[in-house]
Motif scaffolding. Structure first.
Motif, short mmCIF file in Angstrom:
data_model
loop_
_atom_site.label_atom_id
_atom_site.label_comp_id
_atom_site.label_asym_id
_atom_site.label_seq_id
_atom_site.Cartn_x
_atom_site.Cartn_y
_atom_site.Cartn_z
N UNK A 168 0.87 -1.38 0.02
CA UNK A 168 0.07 0.11 -0.05
C UNK A 168 0.80 1.18 -0.13
N UNK A 169 1.98 1.30 0.57
CA UNK A 169 3.06 2.26 0.47
C UNK A 169 4.14 2.14 -0.10
N UNK A 170 4.99 2.83 -0.24
CA UNK A 170 6.19 2.87 -0.89
C UNK A 170 7.22 2.03 0.16
N UNK A 171 6.98 2.53 1.51
CA UNK A 171 8.05 1.70 2.56
C UNK A 171 7.59 0.24 2.41
N UNK A 172 6.32 0.01 2.64
CA UNK A 172 5.95 -1.70 2.45
C UNK A 172 6.82 -2.21 1.15
N UNK A 173 6.48 -1.19 0.07
CA UNK A 173 7.11 -1.64 -1.39
C UNK A 173 8.51 -2.06 -1.17
N UNK A 174 9.34 -1.07 -0.65
CA UNK A 174 10.45 -1.35 -0.31
C UNK A 174 11.05 -2.34 0.59
N UNK A 175 10.24 -2.57 1.68
CA UNK A 175 10.75 -3.50 2.93
C UNK A 175 10.68 -4.88 2.51
N UNK A 176 9.34 -5.23 1.73
CA UNK A 176 9.01 -6.57 1.30
C UNK A 176 9.51 -7.05 0.14
#
Lengths: 297, 346
Positions: free
Chosen positions: B229-237
């Motif tokens: 849902x967010x850029x952070x999640x996209x980056x982290x996972x």
């Protein structure tokens, strides 16, 4: 000694082995040389005196073998009273020291307040005060004209209770001399118990009392034994305070022994006294070592 | 969700003196659900877990287990059990005593305790180790005992604080599988904290990704991976290519490549594409123009590094297919799946 350097071809085996051997001799000679000072110290300061005292305690004034010294030690009413007095004082002092030191250590381990911080900084100061000076300090504080008596005089005319030259004074002195070291040992043991282990006990439902008796106490029990040994040894062999502020009768064994030796010149009885004290201490030492070995197994 | 809510956290806030902590955390965990709190260290996941266990007192908010607030209860009164990162077994007790302690406190009879301990040890595959001390066990065995200890109490919610992070990779995946089996067999409600995304993806019914004391996304592992849902999640996972583009009505432009714009973003955007969602074609076909920089064989698949007009891109291909590519070759790229984020949202 390992077999390093022992992989020679057949022709060179003999000379190599002999050089290795001479090196080995040198090594063991050096080792012996390094052990000798402590060995001599042990021999002349402990082994020989023990043997001499045992010998002396079994020798009468006429130079013949006798058991009279020991008979006197255990039958003379004054001496019997001294022994009972010493054992009583040792047990009561040691138990009080350990209980107080343990409570103090628990407080220091689990309290995060300012008081705990201050106590932590100050509690070992008594260890750095020579016993003679501390004893005179006790006299100054609790004596007939000491600080406490003078302060009490402002409130009451009743004579101040007798602390010096009494059981109470010796107990007080023993507490002063032994609590800091015992507390230090115990609090280092308690700080070795991680919070995490206590947390997991809380998590499975243990209350404060259960955590104390099932987790904290068992985990610090070994240090408790070490502390108990040191305290018992220290109390039973104490001399300075009992000599200066102890009662005249009954006396602590250390003082009685000194009196027999230097006042009555009864070397035989003094030696019997020393052997008896040493026997008690060996007994304590035996229990200490046995417990340590049991833990390790 | 039709299942009954077992653990409910409402508006939980806990701030430390340093300024770290969590704020406004709300989440529900259904009965029998395994939820993972995932995030980088310092994101507050352990704070949430320890608050549920009772080891931290939240500044505000409420924690309910089976509909009842447990906020005023100390850890020993809460119907939770925790498995700690460092096992936290009691070194002076045998394995049997470690396991029996909690049951003794609950005043169960000796036979009951023996039976329960036997069962628990069989469950964690350590029968016969009753008389050993924790010090005689390996790390994996100790953690098994710790899991058994927690299970024995039949907690309403089982809390796990990075339980496997001190173990080696092989043992970790083994224990993970065992734990999952036990969990689904006993229909346990579990809250699992980890910073290991692989662990979270493989283990969870639902993953809650946290960052800087806030919840970024709460969804199934599939959804987290496919639609962050967010850029952070996209980056982290997982692995992700991040490409800068611009969006206007109807489409997102990456240089000459036009992509669909379902979120109707405007202005500067970041396009996130997974390496396995990139397809390559002959350079003459339409797509993002790229030059192959490097081909790396990584076992059953290959990682291809490409230099495109929009920046460096990594692509995963089956090993056989990667044989058709070599350094310096010009290709054209298309994406089968992508997510775009507005740059102003960062």
């Amino acid at each position: 000694m390992s077999g390093q350097g022992l992989s020679p071809s057949l022709e060179t085996r003999k000379p190599l082995k002999s050089t290795w051997n001479s090196r080995g001799v040198k090594h063991s000679a050096l080792g012996l040389l390094m052990v000798i000072p402590s060995f001599l110290l042990l021999l002349f300061m402990i082994v020989v005196p023990i043997v001499t005292s045992i010998q002396e305690s079994l020798t009468g004034n006429d130079g013949q073998f006798t058991r009279d010294n020991y008979k006197y030690l255990f039958t003379d009413p004054a001496m019997k009273a001294n022994i009972m007095y010493t054992l009583n004082l040792t047990v009561v002092s040691s138990v009080s020291v350990l209980v107080i030191a343990y409570l103090l250590a628990v407080f220091l381990r689990f309290s995060t307040g300012k008081l705990a911080k201050w106590i932590e900084k100050l509690y070992y100061i008594p260890m750095f005060i020579p016993s003679v000076i501390a004893t005179y300090g006790i006299i100054n504080m609790y004596g007939n004209h000491g600080w406490l008596a003078r302060i009490m005089l402002h409130f009451t005319d009743a004579p101040f209770m007798k602390v010096l030259y009494d059981y109470k004074g010796l107990l007080l002195a023993n507490l002063w001399f032994n609590i800091p070291f015992a507390a230090m040992l115990l609090s280092s043991a308690l700080s070795g118990i991680p919070n995490a282990v206590i947390e997991s006990a809380k998590d499975i439902g243990a209350g404060k009392i259960q955590i104390f008796f099932r987790i904290i106490f068992p985990l610090s029990f070994k240090s408790m034994l070490v502390a108990a040994t040191f305290v018992v040894m220290g109390v039973i062999g104490s001399f300075t305070a009992p000599f200066l502020i102890g009662p005249n009768a009954p006396q602590v064994l250390g003082v009685a022994m000194q009196q027999q030796f230097s006042v009555y010149f009864e070397t035989g009885i003094a030696s019997a006294c020393a052997v008896f004290m040493f026997a008690i201490c060996s007994l304590v030492g035996y229990f200490y070592i046995r417990n340590m070995m049991k833990e390790e197994r | 969700m039709t299942a009954q809510v077992q653990l409910s956290i409402q508006n939980l806030t806990k701030r430390y003196k340093t300024g770290d902590g969590v704020s406004g955390i709300s989440l529900d965990i259904a009965h029998g659900e395994l939820v993972t709190l995932l995030g980088p260290s310092g994101c507050g996941k352990t704070t949430v877990l320890r608050s549920v266990g009772g080891f931290l007192e939240p500044d505000s908010g409420d924690i309910q287990i089976a509909g009842k607030s447990v906020l005023h209860l100390p850890p020993e009164k809460r119907p939770t059990a925790m498995v700690f990162q460092s096992y936290n077994l009691w070194p002076h007790m045998t394995v049997y005593e470690n396991l029996a302690f909690g049951l003794k406190i609950r005043r169960q009879s000796k036979e009951q305790i023996r039976e329960a301990v036997d069962r628990a040890l069989r469950l964690v595959r350590l029968p016969g180790s009753e008389k050993k001390r924790p010090g005689e066990l390996s790390g994996g065995q100790q953690q098994r005992v710790a899991v058994a200890r927690a299970l024995l109490l039949e907690p309403a919610v089982l809390l796990l604080d990075e339980p496997f992070s001190a173990l080696d990779a092989k043992l970790r995946s083994e224990l993970r599988e065992e734990l999952r089996e036990i969990q689904s067999a006993a229909k346990l409600t579990m809250m699992f904290v980890t910073h290991d995304q692989e662990e979270a993806l493989s283990l969870s019914d639902r993953i809650i990704v946290m960052n800087r004391g806030n919840i970024e996304q709460s969804a199934s592992p599939q959804e987290i991976y496919d639609a962050p849902q967010s850029l952070f999640v996209a980056n982290f996972i997982g692995r992700m290519n991040m490409l800068n583009g611009t969006a206007d009505e109807g489409c997102i432009r990456l240089n000459h490549l036009e992509l669909s714009n379902p979120k109707e973003l405007r202005g500067e955007v970041v396009v996130a594409v997974r390496p396995e969602d990139i397809r390559w074609n002959d350079a003459s076909l339409p797509g993002l123009a790229a030059v192959v920089k490097q081909v790396m064989i990584l076992g059953h698949y290959a990682e291809i590094t490409l230099l495109t007009e929009a920046g460096l891109v990594r692509m995963f291909l089956p090993r056989e297919e990667s044989g058709q590519l070599s350094g310096g070759q010009s290709v054209s790229l298309t994406f089968t799946k992508l997510t775009a984020y507005s740059k102003s949202s960062i």
